[in-house]
Design an enzyme around this catalytic site. Structure first.
Site, PDB file in Angstrom:
ATOM      1  N   HIS A 247       8.415  -3.421  -0.916  1.00  0.00           N
ATOM      2  CA  HIS A 247       8.268  -3.296  -2.360  1.00  0.00           C
ATOM      3  C   HIS A 247       8.937  -4.457  -3.094  1.00  0.00           C
ATOM      4  O   HIS A 247       8.455  -4.891  -4.146  1.00  0.00           O
ATOM      5  CB  HIS A 247       8.861  -1.960  -2.799  1.00  0.00           C
ATOM      6  CG  HIS A 247       8.685  -1.653  -4.243  1.00  0.00           C
ATOM      7  ND1 HIS A 247       7.437  -1.505  -4.807  1.00  0.00           N
ATOM      8  CD2 HIS A 247       9.577  -1.476  -5.239  1.00  0.00           C
ATOM      9  CE1 HIS A 247       7.592  -1.247  -6.102  1.00  0.00           C
ATOM     10  NE2 HIS A 247       8.861  -1.237  -6.382  1.00  0.00           N
TER      11      HIS A 247
ATOM     12  N   ASP B 172       4.431  -3.109   1.149  1.00  0.00           N
ATOM     13  CA  ASP B 172       4.999  -2.216   0.137  1.00  0.00           C
ATOM     14  C   ASP B 172       4.563  -0.791   0.455  1.00  0.00           C
ATOM     15  O   ASP B 172       3.390  -0.445   0.304  1.00  0.00           O
ATOM     16  CB  ASP B 172       4.500  -2.627  -1.257  1.00  0.00           C
ATOM     17  CG  ASP B 172       5.086  -1.751  -2.377  1.00  0.00           C
ATOM     18  OD1 ASP B 172       5.808  -0.783  -2.089  1.00  0.00           O
ATOM     19  OD2 ASP B 172       4.804  -2.066  -3.548  1.00  0.00           O
TER      20      ASP B 172
ATOM     21  N   SER C 278       6.677  -2.912 -10.316  1.00  0.00           N
ATOM     22  CA  SER C 278       7.248  -1.588 -10.081  1.00  0.00           C
ATOM     23  C   SER C 278       7.270  -0.791 -11.392  1.00  0.00           C
ATOM     24  O   SER C 278       6.230  -0.670 -12.039  1.00  0.00           O
ATOM     25  CB  SER C 278       8.644  -1.754  -9.474  1.00  0.00           C
ATOM     26  OG  SER C 278       9.101  -0.539  -8.937  1.00  0.00           O
TER      27      SER C 278
END
Lengths: 380, 380
Positions: free
Chosen positions: B352, B319, B155
């Site tokens: 995610h 995600d 991320s």
């Protein structure tokens, strides 16, 4: 004044003062109820050409035409409703009413409670999609219509259309079900929960008793921003805004830097406050979350067991709020029950909002579906 | 105290008081800067076995082990970091530092501005992913490491890892890039914008000068709720919560009705306030939105032109915050530049957050990738 404009006169219908009081799904009797509605076209002598439009979350009774010569934009589904349009007002008598719990003319939490003389606020009862439909049934009966040629709606309107076929099977010849679900997912509930939290966290919300004071405008704007993201798609946001900055070409490295998508959301959130009541946001989003045909009837198949309407179900590839798989669950349940169902998935980049935008593609289907339904009624 | 527990001692490094001041990407000199970091394992004599972990938005320097015998949960990536684990502390010297602008020990908007003696608040400069990396470079240099065996992160941590390969190509032997993007989409920016709006709309935010007062807890909680939705997936939320109600079996038709997913989000939002600073939320989310290797260098290919690291890129099917297509854009650009790149898309339902959960599958890949990188370094 533009002479070509169809000026629509909104109407009101009131019921439930005394012995015709409405009993809500919660068991609570509630009334009186005022219903704001509009009609377009002419009811035929047999009262057999009536189509009931069901609006989505932030919609209202004003589906088509203009309320005055000054109004800058027509009703929310004007592209679909009018002479020669899919909901052809030369052929059909089209009705659209504001939902129970709303804030656009039908009784809702911002209405005056006759018992107290003050707005209901949170003393307004929790209402359901089923309650909205029961109110519409009163209106349709009052208009002298025993059987609707069609009910039609997208999103929360699609939920109402589904509920019509379940609650009043004999009174609905056909149902047009767009961009909707028989039960919102945990993710969809989560987005609504954030919206409600944003409103209720605004100190101006005052436990719902803000009428006569400044409304919880910031909280409602944030709720609307969240909603807007779910109505669009990754692709449509990219096409519309990309990563362009608002009014500058390069980062200024200060908090006046804004991407266009941020300004758009803030603008949309800010203007929403002028036309929507924060408590209605809470009540209607809760009604959506409650909606669960599967949970209520044990299974989707059982929910549709007594339905006799023809169904047209349409989903849209980029709708991630109520994704296609949820429409397919409806279609599979209807098929297992051997109902008359047509299903199309429209390839569209516009996300959940597609049903408001893809008027040409869905329009052709709806137009031909309605004509078939009308022939079916004539042969009955 | 559990004797088997690895007790970690966090460390601090300070720089930028005088002539070694950091010039931010905005052009503004800024200092002094304190950096909180932790290390695990032992640096070898050649200083050739160092791996720098880069944390995500709400992470911190505490990646593994326990800070005390009383801590109930270990660091955020403890499943991946330790003896015999993918980031094997028997083989590698693992470093993790809190980012610039954060609130977990490294200088950020809640730190005291030595010029005023009061917390910076909004006088803290706008920082970028590049600035975070430049701070890490100072730390790595201070630790006597000329070349990192690897940088690794998911991320926002993946953004930093990408930036390392671009800013300091000769100093990064390999890069592990998980669940990230080279530029957040308009949709991702929109979610961050809602979070910032929620915080800034909380009257307790006071234009960022709330230190010493009640913090803007409701605004921060709402921002976190929005974030959480984007970290999960439709499928994982369905599996985790479905449409179950909290502490009751049937609708009570009042506002105490809550779906489990609502209670979960409110709980997560509420507890976040105890460990995170609202202004850091604003600064770090802005740094993410700014991140755009394509925009900054003209094209992704040009961005990676000088990179010489080996790359492992991993994305996760569910995600939807930084979807796989965005990882593929990175991979295509690297391949066109004939870089050494491996790419895998892991089929995972966890959205995610998968990079924090799918430790076994990604772990095998990372483990073998690191060993190959280490052999490559020995042969150099």
């Amino acid at each position: 004044m533009d002479a070509s404009r169809d000026i629509v006169i909104p109407k009101e219908f009131e019921f439930g003062s005394d012995d015709d009081v409405l009993v809500l799904e919660s068991g609570r009797p509630f009334g009186p109820i005022t219903v704001r509605y509009e009609t377009y076209g002419t009811l035929d002598k047999a009262a057999s050409n009536a189509v009931l439009l069901l609006h989505a979350f932030s919609g209202d009774a004003h589906a088509a035409g203009y309320l005055s010569g000054e109004e800058s934009r027509p009703g929310w589904w004007d592209s679909m409703v009018g002479p020669g349009k899919p909901f052809d007002t030369d052929r059909y008598f089209v009705i659209c009413s504001n939902v129970l719990g709303g804030c656009r003319g039908t009784t809702g939490p911002g209405s005056i409670d006759p018992a107290s003389g003050a707005p209901y606020g949170l003393s307004f009862p929790v209402v359901t999609i089923g309650d909205m439909v029961n109110v519409q049934e009163r209106l349709v009966t009052r208009l002298g219509i025993k059987r609707l040629l069609a009910v039609a709606g997208g999103s929360m309107g699609g939920m109402q259309a589904l509920q019509w076929t379940v609650s009043y099977p004999a009174r609905v010849a056909s149902a047009i079900i767009l961009a909707t679900t028989a039960r919102p997912s945990a993710q969809a509930i989560a987005f609504n929960a954030v919206g409600r939290n944003a409103i209720m966290s605004d100190p101006r919300w005052r436990g719902g008793a803000y009428y006569g004071h400044e409304p919880p405008a910031r909280g409602l704007a944030i709720a609307r921003m969240v909603g807007h993201i779910t109505y669009l798609s990754d692709a449509s946001m990219h096409a519309k805004f990309g990563r362009r900055l608002q009014e500058r070409d390069e980062f200024g490295f200060d908090f006046s830097d804004q991407f266009e998508v941020e300004s758009y959301l803030e603008y949309k959130g800010g203007t929403f406050v002028d036309r929507f009541d924060a408590n209605s946001y809470i009540y209607l989003s809760k009604a959506i979350d409650y909606f669960d045909l599967e949970g209520k009837y044990g299974s989707l198949e059982r929910a549709f067991a007594n339905a006799v309407s023809k169904f047209l179900v349409v989903s849209y590839t980029s709708d991630w709020l109520y994704p296609s798989y949820q429409s397919k669950e409806i279609v599979v349940a209807l098929m297992r029950q051997e109902k008359d169902v047509s299903y199309t998935e429209i390839d569209s980049p516009f996300g959940h909002d597609s049903f408001l935008i893809e008027t040409e593609r869905q329009g052709r289907m709806i137009s031909s579906f309605l004509q078939t339904a009308q022939r079916g009624e004539e042969e009955r």
